[in-house]
Scaffold this motif. Structure first.
Motif, PDB file in Angstrom:
ATOM      1  N   GLU A   2       0.814  -1.211   0.000  1.00  0.00           N
ATOM      2  CA  GLU A   2       0.000   0.000   0.000  1.00  0.00           C
ATOM      3  C   GLU A   2       0.850   1.266   0.000  1.00  0.00           C
ATOM      4  O   GLU A   2       0.365   2.340  -0.302  1.00  0.00           O
ATOM      5  CB  GLU A   2      -0.971   0.014   1.167  1.00  0.00           C
ATOM      6  N   PHE A   3       2.141   1.143   0.323  1.00  0.00           N
ATOM      7  CA  PHE A   3       3.003   2.308   0.360  1.00  0.00           C
ATOM      8  C   PHE A   3       3.696   2.553  -0.980  1.00  0.00           C
ATOM      9  O   PHE A   3       4.322   3.569  -1.171  1.00  0.00           O
ATOM     10  CB  PHE A   3       4.057   2.156   1.466  1.00  0.00           C
ATOM     11  N   LYS A   4       3.558   1.619  -1.888  1.00  0.00           N
ATOM     12  CA  LYS A   4       4.168   1.765  -3.205  1.00  0.00           C
ATOM     13  C   LYS A   4       3.082   2.229  -4.179  1.00  0.00           C
ATOM     14  O   LYS A   4       2.126   1.514  -4.456  1.00  0.00           O
ATOM     15  CB  LYS A   4       4.778   0.436  -3.648  1.00  0.00           C
ATOM     16  N   ARG A   5       3.225   3.428  -4.685  1.00  0.00           N
ATOM     17  CA  ARG A   5       2.195   4.084  -5.493  1.00  0.00           C
ATOM     18  C   ARG A   5       1.734   3.229  -6.679  1.00  0.00           C
ATOM     19  O   ARG A   5       0.541   3.107  -6.940  1.00  0.00           O
ATOM     20  CB  ARG A   5       2.718   5.425  -5.994  1.00  0.00           C
ATOM     21  N   GLU A   6       2.661   2.619  -7.404  1.00  0.00           N
ATOM     22  CA  GLU A   6       2.287   1.841  -8.595  1.00  0.00           C
ATOM     23  C   GLU A   6       1.330   0.700  -8.246  1.00  0.00           C
ATOM     24  O   GLU A   6       0.415   0.394  -8.995  1.00  0.00           O
ATOM     25  CB  GLU A   6       3.513   1.243  -9.291  1.00  0.00           C
ATOM     26  N   ARG A   8      -0.689   0.582  -5.572  1.00  0.00           N
ATOM     27  CA  ARG A   8      -1.957   1.152  -5.100  1.00  0.00           C
ATOM     28  C   ARG A   8      -2.867   1.480  -6.266  1.00  0.00           C
ATOM     29  O   ARG A   8      -4.072   1.338  -6.179  1.00  0.00           O
ATOM     30  CB  ARG A   8      -1.696   2.434  -4.306  1.00  0.00           C
ATOM     31  N   LEU A   9      -2.293   1.956  -7.354  1.00  0.00           N
ATOM     32  CA  LEU A   9      -3.101   2.384  -8.490  1.00  0.00           C
ATOM     33  C   LEU A   9      -3.641   1.216  -9.306  1.00  0.00           C
ATOM     34  O   LEU A   9      -4.535   1.406 -10.124  1.00  0.00           O
ATOM     35  CB  LEU A   9      -2.282   3.315  -9.392  1.00  0.00           C
ATOM     36  N   ALA A  12      -7.958   0.287  -7.671  1.00  0.00           N
ATOM     37  CA  ALA A  12      -8.542   1.428  -6.960  1.00  0.00           C
ATOM     38  C   ALA A  12      -9.620   0.982  -5.978  1.00  0.00           C
ATOM     39  O   ALA A  12      -9.761   1.572  -4.904  1.00  0.00           O
ATOM     40  CB  ALA A  12      -9.114   2.423  -7.964  1.00  0.00           C
ATOM     41  N   GLU A  15      -8.244   0.169  -2.560  1.00  0.00           N
ATOM     42  CA  GLU A  15      -7.943   1.369  -1.780  1.00  0.00           C
ATOM     43  C   GLU A  15      -9.214   2.070  -1.303  1.00  0.00           C
ATOM     44  O   GLU A  15      -9.294   2.523  -0.157  1.00  0.00           O
ATOM     45  CB  GLU A  15      -7.093   2.341  -2.599  1.00  0.00           C
TER      46      GLU A  15
END
Length: 100
Positions: A2-6, A8-9, A12, A15
């Motif tokens: 969850e801390f790695k942006r790629e 998380r996206l 959706a 999240e």
């Protein structure tokens, strides 16, 4: 992840389900529901309810585990607030699983 942006996206709804779960825990379930409804309206993405419940249950269990780890770091008897938080997350996870 969850801390790695790629990562998380990639999903959706995971999240957003996490956010909705936290809103519910804090007594603002309506906010989480409205956000999910708005997401659906804007994107056309229609995740199934069982998928949303799964994501919410999973995140609630992860948060319960983290709360329990906090208890282990404190002196004996000092973790009451973290214990209550862990139990609240586990109750939420149980409710989500009942919906599956």
């Amino acid at each position: 992840l969850e801390f790695k942006r790629e990562f998380r996206l990639l999903e959706a709804v995971d999240e957003l389900s996490f956010f909705a779960m936290e809103c519910e825990r804090l007594g603002a379930a309506r906010v989480g529901r409205l956000l999910l409804e708005r997401y659906r309206a804007l994107t056309g993405d229609r995740p199934t309810e069982p998928l949303r419940l799964f994501y919410s249950a999973h995140r609630a269990c992860v948060r319960a585990r983290l709360a329990i780890l906090h208890i282990d770091e404190l002196p004996p008897g000092a973790g009451t607030a973290w214990r209550e938080r862990a139990l609240a997350y586990l109750r939420l996870a149980q409710e989500y699983c009942r919906g599956l």
